[in-house]
Design an enzyme around this catalytic site. Structure first.
Site, PDB file in Angstrom:
ATOM      1  N   ALA A   1     -13.856  -3.256   0.174  1.00 56.25           N
ATOM      2  CA  ALA A   1     -14.587  -2.447  -0.819  1.00 56.25           C
ATOM      3  C   ALA A   1     -14.133  -0.990  -0.888  1.00 56.25           C
ATOM      4  O   ALA A   1     -14.110  -0.393  -1.967  1.00 56.25           O
ATOM      5  CB  ALA A   1     -16.084  -2.504  -0.514  1.00 56.25           C
ATOM      6  N   HIS A   2     -13.771  -0.404   0.269  1.00 55.57           N
ATOM      7  CA  HIS A   2     -13.495   1.039   0.244  1.00 55.57           C
ATOM      8  C   HIS A   2     -12.206   1.392  -0.489  1.00 55.57           C
ATOM      9  O   HIS A   2     -11.935   2.558  -0.759  1.00 55.57           O
ATOM     10  CB  HIS A   2     -13.490   1.617   1.675  1.00 55.57           C
ATOM     11  CG  HIS A   2     -12.292   1.264   2.488  1.00 55.57           C
ATOM     12  ND1 HIS A   2     -11.259   2.149   2.675  1.00 55.57           N
ATOM     13  CD2 HIS A   2     -11.951   0.136   3.156  1.00 55.57           C
ATOM     14  CE1 HIS A   2     -10.335   1.587   3.453  1.00 55.57           C
ATOM     15  NE2 HIS A   2     -10.728   0.368   3.751  1.00 55.57           N
TER      16      HIS A   2
ATOM     17  N   CYS B   1      -2.801   4.571   8.500  1.00 60.35           N
ATOM     18  CA  CYS B   1      -2.993   4.202   9.894  1.00 60.35           C
ATOM     19  C   CYS B   1      -1.792   4.575  10.752  1.00 60.35           C
ATOM     20  O   CYS B   1      -1.930   4.771  11.939  1.00 60.35           O
ATOM     21  CB  CYS B   1      -3.295   2.712  10.022  1.00 60.35           C
ATOM     22  SG  CYS B   1      -2.433   1.716   8.841  1.00 60.35           S
TER      23      CYS B   1
ATOM     24  N   ASN C   1       0.799  -1.223   0.000  1.00 65.48           N
ATOM     25  CA  ASN C   1       0.000   0.000   0.000  1.00 65.48           C
ATOM     26  C   ASN C   1       0.834   1.276   0.000  1.00 65.48           C
ATOM     27  O   ASN C   1       0.393   2.308  -0.474  1.00 65.48           O
ATOM     28  CB  ASN C   1      -0.966   0.010   1.201  1.00 65.48           C
ATOM     29  CG  ASN C   1      -0.278  -0.373   2.492  1.00 65.48           C
ATOM     30  OD1 ASN C   1       0.378  -1.406   2.585  1.00 65.48           O
ATOM     31  ND2 ASN C   1      -0.416   0.465   3.502  1.00 65.48           N
TER      32      ASN C   1
END
Ligand code: PLP
Length: 395
Positions: A207-208, A336, A155
Site C-alpha cells: 500500500a505505501h 534499502c 523500482n
C-alpha cells in the site's frame, strides 16, 4: 510545497493521501471489532473487510475478491507466494531475473537449503529481461521448473515487462506445470492492472507505494491456480487459511481507499500524461545542460514516473547529500541499499561499471508532484551538479 522540501523519491514510498488518512482514522474510531467475532461489532468489521477486499480486487483486475489475501506489505506477499508455491515440493528450479528486489532474491537464496535452486536471467543495457532466453529455459527445465518470479517494473530504473510478454511467459510456465508470480509492487497508480487477462498465478502489492499506509499489502492468488496453499503464517483460519492473524483493519481500510484512488489515476490517461511530461521535462533539461548525462533504461519500456540518471564525473553520494541539504529528496538506487555503499545490483546487471553506478541518481514522481516543484528541483539540481563538477575539475 512541503516545508521539508521537494519529494521526488516516490518509488521508495509515497505521501499518504488525505482521503486514505480519513479512511484509516474512521476504521480506528468506529471499526474496532474483530471480523472473526459473532456479534454485531464483528459483523461490521467483517463487512468492511470484505468491502476492502472488493476494492483491492478491482485494483488488480481480479475475477473475484476471494482471490485477494491481505498481508503486511510487499515483502510478506512475496514470501507468502514463494512459500505457497515451493513448500513441500520436490527439488527443482525457480527462474527469476538479475534485477529483482532483495525481497525476492534473498528468500530464494534460502530456498536453496530445501534443494530449490534458482537461475537469474540477465537483462540488457536498458534493463529489459531477456524474455526469449527465459522462454527457452522454461521449455528446457520442463517438469523441473517450480516457479517463475519476475517484477512487473523495476523500482530503480522503471524498466517494465510488457503485458504481452507477461502473457507469453505465464502461458509457457503453466504449460510446464509450474507457477508464475509477479512482483507488481511498483505498478498500482502507474499502469492499469488487468491481472486476470495476464494469466499469472500470484501477484504482490504494497500500500505505501501508492499513497497508502505502511505495513499493509495484498497477494493476488488466481482461483484454482494452487491445489493446496500452505500458509507462511499459520495459526487462526483468517484469510481463508492463507494468512493467519487478526487482520490489520485500519491499514486494510487505508489500502482499499488507496487502491480506489490508484486505479482511477492509472485509468486516467491525461493524469498519467501530466506525470510523464514532468518526468520528461526533468530529463530534457538535465540532458540539455549535461550532454554526458545518460538516462538508464530509456530505450526500453519503462514507468512514466521514474528517471534513473547517470552523471559521469559526479559523485552520486555527494550529490544525494547536497541535494538533501537543499531540500530535494531523491535516491541513489534502491532506498534499502542507500544506507550501505554497495553499488546497485540492478545497475551492475545492466552493464554499468561500479563507478557509473555510484554516479547515478533516481528521481521518482507521483500524481501529487507539481510543475513548480519540478522547476524548483531542476534549478537546484543544475546548480549543485555544476558546483560538484567545478569542485572536481578545480575550476
Ligand atoms: N518489490 C519491489 C519491486 C519493491 O520496490 C519493493 C519495495 O521497495 C518491495 C518489493 C518490497 O516492498 P515492501 O518494502 O513494502 O515490503
Amino acid at each position: 510545497m512541503d516545508e521539508r522540501g521537494i519529494y521526488l523519491d516516490n518509488n521508495a514510498t509515497t505521501p499518504v493521501d488525505p482521503a486514505v488518512i480519513e479512511a484509516v482514522v474512521d476504521a480506528l474510531e468506529h471499526g474496532f471489532g474483530n471480523p472473526s467475532s459473532q456479534h454485531r461489532f464483528g459483523e461490521e468489521a467483517r463487512r468492511s473487510l470484505e468491502a476492502a477486499r472488493s476494492s483491492v480486487a478491482g485494483l488488480f483486475g481480479a475475477r473475484s475478491s476471494s482471490e485477494i489475501v491481505f498481508t503486511s506489505g510487499g515483502t510478506e506477499s512475496i514470501q507468502t507466494a514463494l512459500f505457497a508455491a515451493l513448500s513441500g515440493r520436490p527439488p527443482g528450479v525457480v527462474l527469476t531475473s538479475a534485477t529483482e528486489h532483495a525481497a525476492v532474491l534473498r528468500p530464494l537464496e534460502r530456498w536453496r537449503e530445501q534443494r530449490i535452486d534458482h537461475e537469474r536471467v540477465p537483462v540488457d543495457r536498458d534493463g529489459r529481461i531477456d524474455v526469449e532466453r527465459l522462454l527457452e529455459r522454461v521449455a528446457d527445465l520442463g517438469p523441473r521448473l517450480r516457479l517463475v518470479t519476475l517484477h512487473w517494473a523495476n523500482n530503480e530504473t522503471g524498466a517494465l515487462l510488457l503485458d504481452s510478454d507477461i502473457e507469453r511467459l505465464s502461458r509457457a510456465t503453466r504449460a510446464a506445470g509450474a507457477l508464475f508470480h509477479l512482483d507488481a509492487v511498483q505498478i498500482p497508480g502507474k499502469l492499469p492492472m488487468r491481472i486476470d487477462g495476464l494469466g499469472v498465478d500470484l501477484a504482490s502489492i504494497s500500500a505505501h507505494k501508492f499513497h497508502g499506509p505502511k505495513g499493509v499489502g495484498a497477494l493476488y492468488v488466481r482461483a484454482g491456480a494452487l491445489e493446496r496453499f500452505p500458509a507462511l503464517l499459520t495459526g487462526g483460519p483468517q484469510e481463508g487459511d492463507r494468512r493467519a492473524g487478526t487482520p490489520n483493519l485500519p491499514g486494510i481500510a487505508g489500502l482499499a481507499r488507496a487502491a480506489e484512488l490508484a486505479r482511477a489515476h492509472a485509468e486516467d490517461r491525461a493524469a498519467r500524461a501530466r506525470v510523464r511530461d514532468l518526468r520528461d521535462l526533468l530529463e530534457a533539461e538535465l540532458a540539455s545542460r549535461f550532454s554526458e548525462a545518460r538516462v538508464n533504461g530509456n530505450a526500453g519500456p519503462r514507468l512514466e514516473n521514474t528517471s534513473s540518471i547517470t552523471l559521469p564525473g559526479v559523485d552520486g553520494e555527494l550529490l544525494l547529500m547536497t541535494l538533501a541539504s537543499e531540500g530535494v529528496a531523491v535516491s541513489g538506487g534502491a532506498a534499502c541499499s542507500s544506507q550501505k555503499r554497495a553499488p546497485s545490483h540492478v545497475l551492475l546487471a545492466m552493464g554499468l561499471s561500479e563507478e557509473e553506478a555510484s554516479q547515478t541518481v533516481r528521481f521518482s514522481l507521483s500524481r501529487r508532484t507539481t510543475e513548480p516543484e519540478i522547476r524548483r528541483a531542476l534549478a537546484i539540481v543544475l546548480r549543485v551538479v555544476e558546483d560538484l563538477q567545478a569542485l572536481r575539475t578545480g575550476r
